[in-house]
Design a protein around this motif. Structure first.
Motif, PDB file in Angstrom:
ATOM      1  N   LYS A 155      47.163  34.211  45.590  1.00  0.00           N
ATOM      2  CA  LYS A 155      45.894  33.732  46.139  1.00  0.00           C
ATOM      3  C   LYS A 155      46.090  33.322  47.580  1.00  0.00           C
ATOM      4  O   LYS A 155      47.109  32.693  47.915  1.00  0.00           O
ATOM      5  N   ASP A 161      50.302  29.099  43.704  1.00  0.00           N
ATOM      6  CA  ASP A 161      50.214  30.435  43.113  1.00  0.00           C
ATOM      7  C   ASP A 161      51.397  31.299  43.563  1.00  0.00           C
ATOM      8  O   ASP A 161      51.967  32.056  42.777  1.00  0.00           O
TER       9      ASP A 161
ATOM     10  N   ARG B  16      36.866  37.843  26.743  1.00  0.00           N
ATOM     11  CA  ARG B  16      36.611  37.544  28.154  1.00  0.00           C
ATOM     12  C   ARG B  16      35.661  38.577  28.768  1.00  0.00           C
ATOM     13  O   ARG B  16      34.770  38.228  29.533  1.00  0.00           O
ATOM     14  N   LYS B  43      35.272  40.507  40.250  1.00  0.00           N
ATOM     15  CA  LYS B  43      35.298  39.981  38.874  1.00  0.00           C
ATOM     16  C   LYS B  43      36.558  40.439  38.160  1.00  0.00           C
ATOM     17  O   LYS B  43      37.186  39.675  37.420  1.00  0.00           O
ATOM     18  N   ASN B  46      39.570  38.482  39.359  1.00  0.00           N
ATOM     19  CA  ASN B  46      39.562  37.129  38.792  1.00  0.00           C
ATOM     20  C   ASN B  46      39.997  37.136  37.335  1.00  0.00           C
ATOM     21  O   ASN B  46      40.749  36.262  36.896  1.00  0.00           O
ATOM     22  N   LEU B  47      39.523  38.159  36.609  1.00  0.00           N
ATOM     23  CA  LEU B  47      39.909  38.278  35.200  1.00  0.00           C
ATOM     24  C   LEU B  47      41.413  38.510  35.092  1.00  0.00           C
ATOM     25  O   LEU B  47      42.094  37.899  34.260  1.00  0.00           O
ATOM     26  N   GLU B  50      43.315  35.344  35.618  1.00  0.00           N
ATOM     27  CA  GLU B  50      43.202  34.466  34.453  1.00  0.00           C
ATOM     28  C   GLU B  50      44.176  34.930  33.360  1.00  0.00           C
ATOM     29  O   GLU B  50      44.885  34.121  32.751  1.00  0.00           O
ATOM     30  N   ILE B  51      44.221  36.248  33.159  1.00  0.00           N
ATOM     31  CA  ILE B  51      45.124  36.811  32.134  1.00  0.00           C
ATOM     32  C   ILE B  51      46.582  36.545  32.518  1.00  0.00           C
ATOM     33  O   ILE B  51      47.413  36.187  31.678  1.00  0.00           O
ATOM     34  N   ASP B  53      47.789  34.107  34.175  1.00  0.00           N
ATOM     35  CA  ASP B  53      48.152  32.716  33.889  1.00  0.00           C
ATOM     36  C   ASP B  53      48.277  32.458  32.389  1.00  0.00           C
ATOM     37  O   ASP B  53      49.174  31.743  31.943  1.00  0.00           O
ATOM     38  N   THR B  54      47.389  33.073  31.635  1.00  0.00           N
ATOM     39  CA  THR B  54      47.437  32.886  30.173  1.00  0.00           C
ATOM     40  C   THR B  54      48.790  33.342  29.615  1.00  0.00           C
ATOM     41  O   THR B  54      49.386  32.675  28.784  1.00  0.00           O
TER      42      THR B  54
END
Lengths: 396, 84
Positions: A155, A161, B16, B43, B46-47, B50-51, B53-54
């Motif tokens: 980021k 990050d 998601r 989008k 961003n998805l 998120e994945i 990090d998960t």
């Protein structure tokens, strides 16, 4: 969908953003009068959308040097640096860049774009990793693609990050090149270089800093962010362009790693292109001398930057996080940005319009580039016009 | 790739994607992310973050060039996760 239909679809998308007849992209400049004024159509406009940060495009020293080279060496080299295109001037400019950055090695490229393309693709390859900022310039991204290395994005300017991604790489950090920019071209903000250097050392990576927008602008000597932060010796590779503060066209890479020279034998964007023309090299050498002695120009530039940034901020515009020669008003919609851009042109002010997906986070930008040759009155006129348009466009 | 690993990723992705698109399309392994779900690049990025990090992984941008369907994205994540 065939190849031409794909182009038609892309053109339709572009036209949906920008109606026909509005020439925001590729607007022709009919006549150029000075570092700050030109004619567009029948208007004499104030140029606030160039990268001429030190205002040197018409400096007599650069023009004379270019004339002399043109007379003595002709219009072009007609060949690659690997073949017949390596003149005395190219080698001299490489030495002068290396000396300016207190480095042992320097290479000159034909464009700034090729400097990143050639350096990155020469340094890393398949099996290596590049860790790049989310707001990286296209030349960095394209260089990474050309290299075949794995591209990991962090980021924009987010060190938490960045570290997370370094940690995830494990032992692969040893073959990882981190790439950041001194000043980012969209919002004009600077990289947090001290934290980046700390992480580079902690994870044992190499670091490439692109000083395209910060050369001539930051630091007492004008070396850029590396000088401003006192971290010059910590940077493995510095790239930059001639087409901003140095007012010509071309690019460079310098390093204290003597292995940089090997790029001359492996980097396709260096090898398979004609070398810069003698006039380009001569004017760049003259501009580099002016840049080195340009502390007064830098002070004037920063007075202008601060004046415009402060006025736009006070007016209520959302701007990038810090003042600098790139000052971008961040707008929610392409329609607002287009309206402001067009109104500025009607007030005889030329700035850059940047629409999604080129602008970060889906926003639209009206971007000004300030230079040292702008007068206080010119900057005040631009600030006042933005103020008037804020009331007319954004409060309507 | 283990089955449970892949299934877990598929479930997360479908959940998601459903909330992101709000469309009537039933999301399956073969659903095309771009042509059927019309997800724009922001989008999608961003998805992906998120994945990442998960599952505590980083997905190389160049690997995404070959991804068109939900199945291909799940397989890629599963492959990276298994080598991590």
């Amino acid at each position: 969908m065939n190849l031409l239909e794909k182009l038609d679809a892309a053109a339709a998308k572009r036209k949906a953003l920008l109606p026909e007849g509005i020439g925001a992209f590729g607007i022709p400049i009919e006549e150029i009068y000075s570092a700050t004024e030109a004619r567009i159509g029948d208007r004499r406009v104030l140029l606030l959308g160039t990268n001429n940060y030190l205002g040197l495009t018409f400096s007599p020293e650069c023009i004379q040097a270019a004339h002399k080279a043109l007379d003595n060496e002709g219009t072009g080299t007609t060949g690659s640096r690997m073949a017949n295109g390596s003149y005395y001037g190219h080698r001299a400019l490489e030495r002068e860049f290396a000396d300016f950055y207190e480095c042992c090695a320097g290479i000159v490229f034909t464009t700034g774009y090729q400097a990143n393309l050639g350096t990155i693709s020469g340094l890393v390859g398949p099996g290596d990793t590049v860790l790049i900022d989310g707001d990286s310039h296209a030349s960095i991204f394209d260089g990474c693609i050309l290299s075949g290395a794995e591209i990991i994005r962090f980021k924009h300017n987010d060190m938490v990050d960045m570290e997370k991604r370094l940690r995830r790489l494990g032992k692969r950090t040893e073959t990882t090149l981190i790439i950041v920019e001194g000043i980012y071209s969209m919002l004009g903000d600077q990289a947090p270089l001290a934290e980046i250097v700390h992480l580079k050392n902690k994870y044992n990576c190499a670091l490439l800093l692109d000083e395209a927008h910060s050369l001539g602008v930051l630091g007492e000597k004008g070396q850029g962010l590396a000088e401003k932060t006192g971290l010059l010796k910590e940077i493995d590779f510095i790239t930059g362009t001639f087409s901003k503060s140095l007012c010509s066209i071309g690019g460079f890479c310098v390093s204290n790693h003597p292995q940089l020279d090997q790029l001359r034998y492996v980097s396709h964007p260096y090898i398979f292109t004609a070398s810069p023309s003698p006039a380009t090299i001569a004017s760049t050498r003259a501009a580099l001398q002016l840049l080195r002695n340009g502390n007064e120009l830098r002070k004037q530039l920063w007075r202008n930057c601060t004046q415009l940034y402060t006025q736009l901020k006070k007016t209520g515009y959302t701007l990038g996080p810090e003042p600098g020669p790139v000052i971008a008003a961040i707008l929610d919609s392409p329609r607002q940005a287009l309206q402001i851009w067009q109104s500025l042109l009607e007030h005889n002010i030329y700035v850059n319009l940047i629409l999604p997906p080129a602008a970060p986070d889906g926003k639209s930008l009206v971007r000004c580039s300030v230079n040292a040759a702008h007068t206080t009155e010119q900057i005040a006129y631009v600030g006042d016009t933005f103020e008037k348009l804020f009331r007319q466009v954004l409060n309507s | 790739m283990t089955e449970s690993n892949y299934d877990e990723i598929m479930r997360l992705l479908c959940d998601r994607l459903s909330s992101l698109t709000n469309s009537e399309v039933t999301i399956t392994a073969d659903t095309n992310l771009i042509s059927e779900l019309s997800i724009d690049s922001i989008k999608l990025l961003n998805l992906i973050m998120e994945i990442e990090d998960t599952f505590d992984i980083s997905i190389p941008i160049n690997a995404l060039a070959d991804v068109q369907t939900v199945h291909e994205l799940a397989s890629l994540i599963s492959k990276i996760k298994s080598t991590h």
